[in-house]
Design a protein around this motif. Structure first.
Motif, short mmCIF file in Angstrom:
data_model
loop_
_atom_site.label_atom_id
_atom_site.label_comp_id
_atom_site.label_asym_id
_atom_site.label_seq_id
_atom_site.Cartn_x
_atom_site.Cartn_y
_atom_site.Cartn_z
N ILE A 81 0.82 -1.22 0.00
CA ILE A 81 0.00 0.00 0.00
C ILE A 81 0.85 1.27 0.00
N MET A 82 2.16 1.14 0.11
CA MET A 82 3.02 2.31 0.16
C MET A 82 2.81 3.25 -1.03
N PRO A 83 2.67 2.75 -2.28
CA PRO A 83 2.46 3.67 -3.41
C PRO A 83 1.17 4.48 -3.32
N VAL A 84 0.21 4.03 -2.48
CA VAL A 84 -1.03 4.80 -2.32
C VAL A 84 -0.73 6.16 -1.69
N PHE A 85 0.19 6.17 -0.75
CA PHE A 85 0.54 7.41 -0.06
C PHE A 85 1.64 8.19 -0.78
N LYS A 86 2.49 7.49 -1.50
CA LYS A 86 3.60 8.14 -2.19
C LYS A 86 3.85 7.47 -3.53
N PRO A 87 3.28 8.01 -4.62
CA PRO A 87 3.58 7.43 -5.94
C PRO A 87 5.09 7.43 -6.18
N GLY A 88 5.58 6.32 -6.67
CA GLY A 88 7.01 6.19 -6.89
C GLY A 88 7.78 5.83 -5.64
N ALA A 89 7.07 5.40 -4.59
CA ALA A 89 7.73 5.10 -3.31
C ALA A 89 8.69 3.92 -3.44
N TRP A 90 8.35 2.94 -4.27
CA TRP A 90 9.26 1.80 -4.42
C TRP A 90 10.61 2.26 -4.98
N GLY A 91 10.56 3.14 -5.97
CA GLY A 91 11.81 3.68 -6.51
C GLY A 91 12.58 4.47 -5.49
N GLU A 92 11.85 5.24 -4.66
CA GLU A 92 12.52 6.01 -3.61
C GLU A 92 13.17 5.08 -2.59
N ALA A 93 12.47 4.00 -2.23
CA ALA A 93 13.03 3.04 -1.28
C ALA A 93 14.29 2.38 -1.85
N ARG A 94 14.25 2.06 -3.14
CA ARG A 94 15.43 1.45 -3.78
C ARG A 94 16.61 2.42 -3.77
#
Length: 375
Positions: free
Chosen positions: A87-100
């Motif tokens: 659900i992280m991308p719901v709050f922050k689009p592109g969050a997976w890329g930011e986490a990487r």
């Protein structure tokens, strides 16, 4: 002079009421999580809603409380981690890329801060679970809510953010309420496990039957069952205090990281660190049987965790962080009321009084923080 139209005022009121409802739901969800924790860690079945159904009693009464606490927290976080990444991308689009980019990036200080925050969160949750198991959710959460005072004092020390007069008054109120609560004797019947096993007389103490030679080593000699572990109020109080301190430390680290990483990404990374730490310290050492009921409790704890997170975030967007913090201050009182209604966790009048004092202190703390002008 420009005036707001009735439609815009009505829209604002509707948005504010919606935000208020969401924050209240978040408060109920986190308070319910504390009650579910009490049920999950109870060695006996607890009557729910006056005896409509009995829940709890899923662990061996003789099991070590620390091992049980670690196991239940591991079950909960094992649900939380994958769901948080989903659900992280719901709050922050592109969050997976930011986490990487955080994981493979060169900012070592940010990585160390995230790891430290995960360890502090692990210690804080272990402490609050252990406290709930020993003194119940109402008192555990009330003492835990000393953490705003720790955060305020740390901010003064680290960032030269001197507390205002109202904040000092709030700190005094919170500590008076906690001291009043801690030094009031606890009714052990409220927290005693259901099976308080008494030591039967040993074979040597039993008189021999007529015309029978005593046989101390006879195979039919009565066995002595291991006594059930008893709740320890001192451990409960200390665990809640330690939990509040390390939670405040985690909050200070989070504030420092939010300028570099989105809160949603930070939360998912911290949960992942906590899960890895739990795996490392739990699986090799615990000897507690896992059953379907404990797994179900872990799932319920996960759902209340995310309900709190979702309602809080959408509520903050509607009414702002300052108003949200003031409403959140009611959590000790709400937890106490839900514990009374759901599991019959009664308190003495003096304990209710101390909870009210602490709640008033936390409300004053957050009001003062909201009104404080930046220097």
């Amino acid at each position: 002079m420009a005036t707001s139209s009735p439609d815009s005022a009505s829209s604002f009121s509707a948005r504010w009421l919606r935000g208020l409802s969401l924050v209240l739901l978040a408060t109920v969800a986190v308070s319910l999580q504390n009650v579910i924790t009490r049920i999950a860690l109870s060695p006996k079945a607890i009557p729910i809603l006056g005896g409509i159904i009995n829940l709890g009693g899923y662990i061996d009464p003789t099991a070590d409380k620390m091992q049980v606490t670690l196991l239940e927290l591991l079950l909960r976080i094992s649900f939380v981690v994958p769901l948080s990444w989903l659900i992280m991308p719901v709050f922050k689009p592109g969050a997976w890329g930011e986490a990487r980019s955080v994981i493979v990036g060169s900012d070592r200080m940010l990585k160390l801060q995230i790891v430290a925050a995960g360890i502090f969160l692990f210690l804080s949750q272990i402490g609050i679970y252990l406290s709930i198991a020993n003194i119940g959710p109402a008192m555990a959460i009330t003492i835990f809510f000393t953490y705003p005072t720790v955060t305020t004092l740390l901010a003064w020390k680290l960032f030269s953010d001197r507390p205002s007069l109202q904040q000092w008054l709030a700190i005094i109120l919170i500590y008076i309420g906690c001291a009043w609560l801690a030094f009031k004797p606890i009714d052990q019947n409220l927290f005693c496990p259901p099976i308080c096993v008494k030591h039967p007389p040993s074979a040597a103490a039993l008189p021999p039957a007529p015309n029978q030679t005593p046989t101390p080593n006879a195979s039919n000699a009565p066995t002595i069952p291991k006594p059930a572990t008893q709740p320890n109020p001192i451990i409960g109080y200390l665990a809640a205090i330690i939990s509040s301190i390390v939670f405040a430390l985690e909050g200070i680290i989070a504030q420092a990281c939010f300028s570099k990483v989105n809160p949603a990404t930070f939360t998912a990374l911290v949960f992942t660190v906590e899960w890895l730490v739990l795996m490392a310290v739990t699986l090799p050492f615990i000897h507690v049987d896992i059953n379907q009921e404990l797994i179900l409790m872990g799932g319920l704890l996960c759902l209340t965790t995310f309900a709190t997170y979702l309602f809080s975030n959408f509520g903050i967007k509607a009414i702002g962080a300052a108003s949200t913090a003031i409403i959140v201050s009611s959590r000790p009182a709400v937890t106490s009321i839900l514990a009374l209604l759901i599991i019959g966790d009664t308190l003495l009048p003096e304990q209710w009084g101390s909870i009210i004092v602490v709640t008033a202190g936390v409300v004053l703390m957050n009001v003062a923080k909201a009104m404080k002008k930046p220097t």
